[in-house]
Write an enzyme that holds these catalytic residues in place. Structure first.
Site, PDB file in Angstrom:
ATOM      1  N   LYS A  69      -5.997  -6.581  -4.571  1.00 21.15           N
ATOM      2  CA  LYS A  69      -6.027  -7.206  -3.245  1.00 21.15           C
ATOM      3  C   LYS A  69      -4.993  -6.534  -2.372  1.00 21.15           C
ATOM      4  CE  LYS A  69      -8.023 -10.973  -2.007  1.00 21.15           C
ATOM      5  NZ  LYS A  69      -9.413 -11.220  -1.977  1.00 21.15           N
TER       6      LYS A  69
HETATM    7  N1  GLU Z   1     -12.758 -10.301  -0.250  1.00 22.54           N
HETATM    8  C1  GLU Z   1     -13.830 -10.724  -1.088  1.00 22.54           C
HETATM    9  C2  GLU Z   1     -13.305 -11.581  -2.217  1.00 22.54           C
HETATM   10  O1  GLU Z   1     -12.242 -12.157  -2.135  1.00 22.54           O
HETATM   11  C3  GLU Z   1     -14.678  -9.549  -1.562  1.00 22.54           C
HETATM   12  C4  GLU Z   1     -13.950  -8.541  -2.381  1.00 22.54           C
HETATM   13  C5  GLU Z   1     -14.754  -7.283  -2.672  1.00 22.54           C
HETATM   14  O2  GLU Z   1     -15.913  -7.225  -2.349  1.00 22.54           O
HETATM   15  O3  GLU Z   1     -14.167  -6.376  -3.264  1.00 22.54           O
HETATM   16  O4  GLU Z   1     -13.973 -11.794  -3.182  1.00 22.54           O
END
Ligand code: GLU
Length: 422
Positions: A109
């Site tokens: 993240k």
């Molecule tokens: N931001 C989204 C999540 O928290 C998608 C993450 C992604 O597709 O890598 O799941």
């Protein structure tokens, strides 16, 4: 062995849930200590020339919690609450999300601490490109694959991709997902998280022997997740009686006109529901969370259902569209009053499953139809929901615990098999 803790609510929640599940599974201390730490935490400073000529230095982060199962995967958020601990908590959540979803990714993240709604498009572009340049060494289709998250979307992804491609002198579309359909994106990705949340909600109703036509729901947040959650629920027959965004909460006992709500955000430069009470013919209420309904879908941000708010919730069933919307204190209060919760990393995994579809298409040079994409997504979401539901019933544990245990087990097995390097 010393266990980690944090002052940050999201991180302490993530760690406590991990330790609790690990103890219940009898996970070895070696694996507990490996998996309670992130593999890599990167902090970058981002000097940006603002429109008034001044220079502001922002803080950016990228955390890779685990790459045991594959490249670290996870979004990049823009918010004033972003810091290293928050990214670490959310990266850990991504590890469990990808593992549970059965896709070959680890968890990561990233984010930038900023107030995106009070920045111009040009300022955001400069900030995003600088961030992309500073985290460039981390990115790669087999290393770390970002995506949109809170307050980011396909435009931000294109800025980062374009920056990295120019730095490397070659096109590498598979280094991130959530791109626009016109530029190596995939049909269906934009709606995927909301479609997944709604699919989970509909499976939940089925498991409870409820017909969608007889169900009322409230959806908190009308961004990328909440808006499509409300739309898909509505199309399936659910009466969505309340929606919200930062402009307020809107309620109509006869059901919100979701099509009109989409019209309002499409015509609003900040994609907000400003003035929807008139156009949508509904009333403004204090808080969507306390609306009179059976199912609640918190799809806005973390920590909203907490010690102060949990007791006022009327819904009996909650599907977590956002990451971490219920705090441990909130969870305890809801549990005591018999509210059943579908946890975030199951409910909102449609986003990253959809990202996996996009990445797989990029690697193969393929382009799927929207129908193909949606069918595959719905099938996986339904299976995963059933898996967790049945496991929770069989083991007499809450769905959050069941999902965490199933997810940890897969990662732990692979860490064990791969071993520690040297
Ligand atoms: N931001 C989204 C999540 O928290 C998608 C993450 C992604 O597709 O890598 O799941």
């Amino acid at each position: 062995m010393q266990r980690r803790n944090s002052q940050n609510v999201l991180l302490s929640t993530a760690l406590n849930e991990f330790y609790g599940a690990a103890d219940e599974m009898g996970l070895s201390e070696k694996l507990v200590s490996i998996l309670s730490h992130s593999e890599r935490r990167v902090h970058v400073s981002l000097p940006v020339e603002m429109d008034d000529g001044s220079v502001q230095v922002f803080d950016g982060y990228r955390v890779q919690h685990s790459t045991a199962l594959g490249p670290s995967k996870g979004g990049i958020r823009y918010d004033l609450g972003v810091d290293m601990d928050e990214c670490e908590a959310l990266a850990m959540l991504m590890t469990w999300k990808c593992s549970l979803a059965g896709i070959p990714y680890g968890g990561g993240k990233g984010g930038i601490c900023c107030d995106p709604l009070n920045m111009s498009k040009r300022e955001k572009e400069r900030l995003t490109r600088t961030y992309g340049a500073r985290i460039e060494p981390l990115l790669g289709r087999w290393n770390d694959v970002p995506a949109p998250d809170m307050n980011s979307g396909s435009q931000e992804m294109v800025w980062i991709l374009d920056t990295v491609c120019k730095m490397r002198g070659k096109l590498e579309p598979a280094i991130l997902t959530g791109k626009p359909v016109t530029y190596w994106g995939s049909f269906g990705r934009n709606e995927a998280t909301g479609r997944g949340v709604a699919t989970c909600g509909l499976e939940f109703m089925k498991a409870l022997n409820k017909h969608p036509d007889t169900v009322t729901a409230a959806v908190q947040g009308f961004g990328n997740v909440g808006s499509y959650t409300a739309k898909v629920l509505n199309e399936a027959g659910v009466k969505v009686v309340a929606i919200s965004d930062i402009t307020g909460s809107y309620y109509s006992p006869g059901g919100i006109d979701i099509r009109k709500a989409f019209e309002v955000i499409h015509n609003n430069p900040k994609k907000l529901l400003t003035g929807f009470e008139q156009i949508g013919n509904c009333e403004k209420i204090d808080d969507v969370l306390f609306a009179d309904c059976e199912f609640l879908f918190p799809c806005a941000r973390d920590g909203v259902i907490n010690y102060d708010t949990a007791g006022k919730i009327k819904a009996r069933y909650i599907v977590e569209g956002a990451n971490g919307p219920v705090t441990p204190e909130g969870d305890k209060i809801l549990d005591e009053s018999g509210v059943v919760i579908v946890p975030d990393f199951l409910a909102n995994s449609g986003g990253v499953i959809g990202s996996y579809f996009e990445w797989a298409q990029n690697l193969q040079g393929e382009f799927w139809s929207e129908e193909e994409y949606n069918n595959k997504l719905i099938k996986i979401m339904k299976n995963n929901f059933r898996l967790v539901w049945d496991y929770a019933e069989a083991k007499h544990v809450k769905m959050r615990r069941a999902a965490t245990m199933a997810a940890i087990q897969k990662v732990a097995d692979v860490v064990e098999m791969r071993g520690i390097f040297l």
